[in-house]
Design a protein around this motif. Structure first.
Motif, short mmCIF file in Angstrom:
data_model
loop_
_atom_site.label_atom_id
_atom_site.label_comp_id
_atom_site.label_asym_id
_atom_site.label_seq_id
_atom_site.Cartn_x
_atom_site.Cartn_y
_atom_site.Cartn_z
N ARG A 193 -8.58 5.53 -5.19
CA ARG A 193 -8.06 6.84 -5.62
C ARG A 193 -7.23 6.71 -6.90
O ARG A 193 -7.26 7.59 -7.76
N ARG A 220 -8.64 2.36 -0.07
CA ARG A 220 -8.65 3.81 -0.29
C ARG A 220 -7.66 4.22 -1.37
O ARG A 220 -7.99 4.98 -2.28
N VAL A 221 -6.43 3.67 -1.27
CA VAL A 221 -5.39 4.05 -2.24
C VAL A 221 -5.74 3.52 -3.62
O VAL A 221 -5.58 4.23 -4.64
N HIS A 264 0.93 4.04 -2.96
CA HIS A 264 0.72 5.46 -2.65
C HIS A 264 1.91 6.30 -3.10
O HIS A 264 1.74 7.46 -3.58
N THR A 324 0.83 -1.21 0.00
CA THR A 324 0.00 0.00 0.00
C THR A 324 0.87 1.26 0.00
O THR A 324 0.57 2.24 -0.71
N TYR A 336 1.58 6.64 -6.80
CA TYR A 336 0.45 7.53 -7.10
C TYR A 336 0.83 8.99 -6.86
O TYR A 336 0.46 9.89 -7.64
N SER A 337 1.58 9.22 -5.77
CA SER A 337 1.99 10.59 -5.46
C SER A 337 2.95 11.14 -6.51
O SER A 337 2.95 12.35 -6.79
#
Length: 497
Positions: A415, A411-412, A380, A376, A383-384
């Protein structure tokens, strides 16, 4: 009567044969004929001897007794032809009583033994290696501890079963907690002095620290110092030092250089961890620098905990970067999964995405298996850095490992699907989140409303917004204005279509 009788000697058997012959031919018709035969054929005198032939008058050698094997074979042949003779029956009658008892016992049960020591104790057979230890790989220690704990405890003494038992040691801390303030811990510990060993009270002291009782932890340490079988012990000393440092009850020595030279590595690391948990990052940093100057190499996990704690303060990003560089210069990097994940989060927060990738690659190449939390964090981080395709590849890799996703992972991933404008995959993950028993958070509801609005699904937007309101969430102004705009454009799209 016409009968020719030759002058020779006849036996009684021959006379009976002649009589039967004459009777059959009809020549023997009256009693005078029988008298005639009786007169002519008479029994020889008992004193007369038959003349021996010449070849048998003077034998050259004595007669050889018959061969027993040949005689036995001839006898068997006669028995097979004519059946058992009387001699065999005589032999059967001549069996002994023991033989007859043995034969009869075969039809009754067990053969009777001779009188003597009937209850003989036979020695046990020698152990066979393949029965004692079967062939195969050695059993791992975890398996032995989990499966054969009952067997090991039954063979061990009370002392060995107690002094390392976490349940007993935690219960000991609870008894100390329940003592009145005026009572000393010796009232509880004196009862168990016979079963305690070195290292036993370290868990009890840590448990007292979790309960918020540093004074009781210090009393337990002072009691242990009075017993040679319990002290000196670095584990007990490190536990009490960490508890006192966490509650700001530890006084720093004036001469730190001499302290670093005499103290053990575990005690110094426990002191640093205590100051980190107390929020005294400066003191912990000072201890690390003194240890470095004294050429005392501490465990990298202590430095990782310090980095994770300092990174909580956004004003200390420069210090975090310095500590990361110091950690990266270590020759041997040994980090646990929790520490490695915390460092990846810090690197993502600072925008050092390459460092997060290198940490994940190093951990994976070291032979360890990343957890869902680490995956995760990696998703993230990608994604960032707006590497959405690579983040989706990490998501597929996580699914191939058959890991169960937790709420932060959902959630990640949702998104990420919003960033890729992938509505079907986002809907699938949203439904799987509910099936797993999780309650969607507000940001998940907001992301789904945004994704439905981007695809012109006004009815779904209203459905999700109503579900969020039923869960107790209140939509922000941005999401509300988006729903109003899409609600106005919805009829236009439907009419034009």
């Amino acid at each position: 009567m016409s009968c020719l009788v030759t002058p020779c000697w006849f036996s009684w058997r021959d006379m009976s044969l002649v009589r039967e012959n004459m009777a059959s031919t009809g020549e023997l018709r009256h009693r005078n004929a029988y008298r005639f035969i009786h007169m002519v054929v008479r029994k020889p005198a008992s004193g007369s001897k038959r003349k021996v032939p010449k070849n048998l008058r003077y034998p050259r050698r004595a007669k050889v007794p018959p061969d027993p094997d040949i005689d036995r074979m001839r006898r068997r042949k006669q028995l097979a032809d004519t059946g058992p003779s009387t001699s065999v029956e005589e032999e059967d009658d001549s069996w002994s009583e023991e033989a007859l008892d043995a034969i009869s016992s075969l039809f009754q049960g067990r053969v009777p033994q001779k009188p003597g020591k009937l209850g003989r104790e036979r020695p046990l057979p020698l152990p066979v290696p393949f029965k004692i230890r079967p062939l195969g790989l050695p059993t791992p220690k975890d398996h032995i501890r989990s499966v054969a704990s009952s067997l090991a405890s039954s063979r061990s003494s009370l002392c060995k079963r107690v002094y390392k038992n976490p349940t007993f040691l935690i219960e000991l801390a609870r008894e100390i907690r329940d003592l009145p303030p005026e009572k000393n811990v010796s009232k509880v510990l004196d009862k168990w002095i016979a079963v305690l060993r070195k290292g036993s009270l370290s868990m009890t002291i840590r448990e007292l620290g979790h309960m918020g009782l540093p004074q009781r932890a210090l009393e337990t340490f002072c009691w242990a110092k009075q017993h040679p079988q319990l002290f000196p012990d670095d584990r007990v000393l490190g536990s009490v030092v960490e508890i006192l440092a966490r509650f700001s009850k530890l006084k720093m020595p004036k001469d730190m250089e001499n302290f670093m030279g005499s103290a053990s590595k575990s005690v110094i690391e426990a002191m640093v961890r205590g100051f980190i948990r107390a929020g005294k990052d400066g003191t912990a940093r000072k201890l690390l620098s003194i240890a470095k100057d004294a050429e005392r190499t501490l465990d990298p996990s202590v430095l990782a905990k310090l980095i994770a704690d300092v990174a909580k303060n956004p004003e200390k990003q420069e210090l975090v970067s310095v500590l990361l560089e110091e950690l990266g210069n270590r020759e041997e990097l040994k980090l646990k999964q929790q520490d490695c994940t915390a460092l990846m989060k810090v690197c993502t927060k600072l925008g050092r995405f390459e460092a997060a990738e290198s940490l994940f690659t190093w951990f994976k190449n070291s032979g360890q298996k990343p957890s869902v939390v680490m995956y995760t964090t990696l998703i993230h981080s990608r994604y960032s850095s707006k590497r959405y395709r690579e983040a989706m590849a990490a998501t597929w890799e996580l699914e191939e490992l058959n890991h169960l996703l937790d709420l932060p992972a959902y959630r990640v991933v949702i998104r990420l699907c919003v960033a890729l404008d992938d509505l079907p995959r986002a809907v699938r993950y949203f439904s799987r989140l509910k099936e797993a028993g999780f309650c969607p958070t507000y940001d998940i509801y907001r992301d789904m409303i945004k994704l439905y609005a981007q695809n012109g699904r006004v009815a779904k937007c209203k459905e999700v917004s109503k579900e969020a309101e039923l869960e107790g969430f209140k939509l922000d102004k941005e999401t509300t204005s988006l729903l109003q705009i899409k609600g106005e454009l919805g009829p236009l799209r439907s009419s034009t279509s």
